[in-house]
Design a protein around this motif. Structure first.
Motif, PDB file in Angstrom:
ATOM      1  N   LEU A  81     -34.254  35.217  19.530  1.00 51.28           N
ATOM      2  CA  LEU A  81     -35.194  33.828  19.958  1.00 51.28           C
ATOM      3  C   LEU A  81     -36.091  33.493  19.621  1.00 51.28           C
ATOM      4  N   ILE A  82     -37.457  34.155  19.699  1.00 54.34           N
ATOM      5  CA  ILE A  82     -38.588  33.168  19.805  1.00 54.34           C
ATOM      6  C   ILE A  82     -39.274  33.672  18.799  1.00 54.34           C
ATOM      7  N   SER A  83     -39.132  34.411  17.954  1.00 55.72           N
ATOM      8  CA  SER A  83     -39.071  34.422  16.078  1.00 55.72           C
ATOM      9  C   SER A  83     -38.470  32.985  15.768  1.00 55.72           C
ATOM     10  N   MET A  84     -36.921  32.807  15.982  1.00 52.86           N
ATOM     11  CA  MET A  84     -36.352  31.337  15.534  1.00 52.86           C
ATOM     12  C   MET A  84     -37.184  29.860  16.160  1.00 52.86           C
ATOM     13  N   GLY A  85     -38.103  30.581  17.374  1.00 57.14           N
ATOM     14  CA  GLY A  85     -38.344  29.249  17.599  1.00 57.14           C
ATOM     15  C   GLY A  85     -39.288  28.993  17.403  1.00 57.14           C
ATOM     16  N   GLN A  86     -40.611  30.213  17.049  1.00 53.12           N
ATOM     17  CA  GLN A  86     -42.194  30.183  15.802  1.00 53.12           C
ATOM     18  C   GLN A  86     -41.393  29.811  14.636  1.00 53.12           C
ATOM     19  N   LEU A  87     -40.693  29.729  13.418  1.00 55.46           N
ATOM     20  CA  LEU A  87     -40.350  29.079  12.244  1.00 55.46           C
ATOM     21  C   LEU A  87     -39.743  28.343  12.510  1.00 55.46           C
ATOM     22  N   LEU A  88     -38.972  27.325  13.199  1.00 52.53           N
ATOM     23  CA  LEU A  88     -38.491  26.258  13.611  1.00 52.53           C
ATOM     24  C   LEU A  88     -40.213  25.055  13.597  1.00 52.53           C
ATOM     25  N   SER A  89     -40.208  25.359  14.595  1.00 52.24           N
ATOM     26  CA  SER A  89     -41.954  24.817  14.972  1.00 52.24           C
ATOM     27  C   SER A  89     -42.378  24.532  14.450  1.00 52.24           C
ATOM     28  N   ASP A  90     -43.016  24.675  12.892  1.00 51.73           N
ATOM     29  CA  ASP A  90     -44.057  24.688  12.194  1.00 51.73           C
ATOM     30  C   ASP A  90     -43.064  24.193  10.825  1.00 51.73           C
ATOM     31  N   LEU A  91     -41.884  24.265  10.936  1.00 48.48           N
ATOM     32  CA  LEU A  91     -41.046  24.033  10.024  1.00 48.48           C
ATOM     33  C   LEU A  91     -40.976  22.140   9.356  1.00 48.48           C
ATOM     34  N   GLN A  92     -41.562  21.485  10.488  1.00 45.35           N
ATOM     35  CA  GLN A  92     -41.754  19.702  10.351  1.00 45.35           C
ATOM     36  C   GLN A  92     -40.255  19.533  10.248  1.00 45.35           C
ATOM     37  N   LEU A  93     -38.913  20.083  10.228  1.00 39.45           N
ATOM     38  CA  LEU A  93     -37.812  19.899  10.070  1.00 39.45           C
ATOM     39  C   LEU A  93     -37.480  18.406  10.429  1.00 39.45           C
ATOM     40  N   GLY A  94     -35.976  17.174  10.321  1.00 38.27           N
ATOM     41  CA  GLY A  94     -35.712  16.468  10.133  1.00 38.27           C
ATOM     42  C   GLY A  94     -34.428  16.137  10.251  1.00 38.27           C
ATOM     43  N   LYS A  95     -33.802  15.433  11.006  1.00 39.05           N
ATOM     44  CA  LYS A  95     -32.262  15.259  10.759  1.00 39.05           C
ATOM     45  C   LYS A  95     -31.425  15.486   9.397  1.00 39.05           C
ATOM     46  N   THR A  96     -30.550  15.540   9.430  1.00 35.76           N
ATOM     47  CA  THR A  96     -30.343  14.908   8.218  1.00 35.76           C
ATOM     48  C   THR A  96     -31.172  15.683   6.448  1.00 35.76           C
ATOM     49  N   MET A  97     -31.799  16.426   7.564  1.00 36.52           N
ATOM     50  CA  MET A  97     -33.076  17.170   5.970  1.00 36.52           C
ATOM     51  C   MET A  97     -31.944  18.525   4.893  1.00 36.52           C
ATOM     52  N   ARG A  98     -32.256  18.441   3.880  1.00 33.27           N
ATOM     53  CA  ARG A  98     -30.933  19.437   3.549  1.00 33.27           C
ATOM     54  C   ARG A  98     -31.916  21.283   3.094  1.00 33.27           C
TER      55      ARG A  98
END
Length: 394
Positions: A81-98
């Motif tokens: 879970l920590i690794s997932m959070g670290q990865l997601l926090s800097d990926l600059q994801l947005g809804k509907t992104m592929r």
């Protein structure tokens, strides 16, 4: 390559008890020396490493523990879970992104990305693993509706069967240390990413190959457990064309890093960079009951994100909206009206926008006008200042 997603997910030797032994095991015992991952790369062809990935999944009688990640093990869950959070926090994801998950294995991470309303492509060398992933999506569907049906892609070890500039983000979660041909794979990442695309990696560290588990897997199961050398990876990435390489964690046991194809850009599929300056032509209006009233507003995109006027299910579409308050400033209707933009609006651009509203009863009212990114947020919630106008309805 073995399941590109297994990595440090702690498959014990019990999981492997039916696998055939390999000559490297005897070599390690006789010489009492550490296996160099470079020897694994020289010994096995790319096709053999890919086949070993599928062999692993074909021998799993009950895949549900792998499908249940990150919550299938109490001891592993915190780190995952920590690794997932670290990865997601800097990926600059947005809804509907592929989003392409490279080395998806049983696709459990892809399922959570789909829950976050991303459009997912689960990619792995193992068709058997992806079959389990399809079962996961079927038997344990996400809450709500998909913004896009999940896609599944078998990787041949060399090329991705995807068009150029076709994905927004790539995620590698405990994956890249299984890749023997790093330059080929990074070149494919660069090719399929859009111009502002980002590839994010959560991997073991620079001494990963020396751990007892890594040595055991390389000795017995045709698995590459490579060290993550960020200096080397970043050199390859820049040679491939990536513009910026950034490490957020680099220790002997953990590496989290990101490769940017071009300059970062934001749009209204995320709250990041949303800001607006609004100005109404008048502060007070007179209206008649049930007769439409049109209010003209000058708007400037004062943030760093582009506003979208169209998207899947209108997610992230920016509109001018109105809240209705009574004469004592009590909220009557948060969503009193909406007005659609006619085009995308880039940062710094100004537009003239109007909103037309009807009042079903008379009295004195206040309208608070603000922009909203549909299914994301009202701009006021991220720091923009709305404007207020007074309306007297006769």
């Amino acid at each position: 390559m073995r399941s590109l997603s297994c990595g440090r997910a702690a498959h014990s030797i019990v999981d492997r008890q039916n696998f055939p032994s390999d000559a490297l095991s005897l070599t390690m015992q006789m010489n009492s020396t550490l296996i160099d991952p470079r020897h694994v790369i020289r010994k096995y062809s790319l096709a053999e490493l890919c086949q070993s990935a599928d062999d692993y999944y074909q021998r799993i009688a009950d895949p549900r523990p792998l499908m249940g990640k990150p919550f299938s093990s109490i001891t592993e869950a915190p780190e995952l879970l920590i690794s997932m959070g670290q990865l997601l926090s800097d990926l600059q994801l947005g809804k509907t992104m592929r989003v392409l998950e490279f080395g998806a294995g049983t696709c459990w991470f892809s399922r959570f990305l789909n829950q976050l309303q991303c459009s997912t492509i689960s990619c792995d060398t193992s068709a058997t693993a992806l079959g389990i992933g399809k079962r996961l999506f079927r038997d344990y569907p996400i809450v709500g509706e998909h913004v896009a049906a999940p896609e599944f892609l078998v990787f041949n070890g060399k090329t991705l069967d995807l068009p150029d500039n076709s994905v927004d983000r790539i995620i590698c979660f405990d994956t890249f240390h299984h890749v023997p041909n790093q330059e080929d794979v990074l070149a494919e990442f660069f090719r399929v990413l859009k111009e502002d695309g980002i590839a994010g990696f959560s991997e073991p560290g620079r001494h990963h190959s020396r751990s007892p588990q890594s040595q055991n897997e390389m000795a017995n199961f045709k698995v590459l457990e490579n060290d993550i050398d960020l200096d080397s990876i970043f050199r390859i990435a820049k040679r491939t064309g990536f513009r910026r390489c950034k490490a957020t964690i680099e220790t002997a046991s953990k590496s989290v890093f990101f490769l940017h194809k071009g300059s970062s850009s934001f749009d209204s599929r995320s709250h990041v960079g949303l800001a607006a300056t609004l100005k109404a032509e008048r502060q007070r209006y007179m209206a008649r009951k049930n007769v439409p009233l049109t209010i003209d507003v000058d708007i400037v995109n004062s943030g760093g994100a582009k506003w979208l006027c169209k998207n899947v299910n209108e997610i992230g579409v920016v509109k001018l909206g109105a809240h209705l308050y009574d004469a004592d400033h009590n909220l009557l209707d948060l969503d009193f009206g909406r007005s659609e933009l006619m085009r995308d609006v880039k940062p710094g651009e100004a537009i003239a926008q109007s909103i037309t509203l009807s009042f079903p009863y008379g009295g004195k009212f206040y309208l608070v006008l603000d922009l909203v990114s549909e299914a994301i947020c009202w701009f006021e919630n991220v720091g923009s200042k709305p404007i207020q106008v007074e309306v007297t309805v006769q």
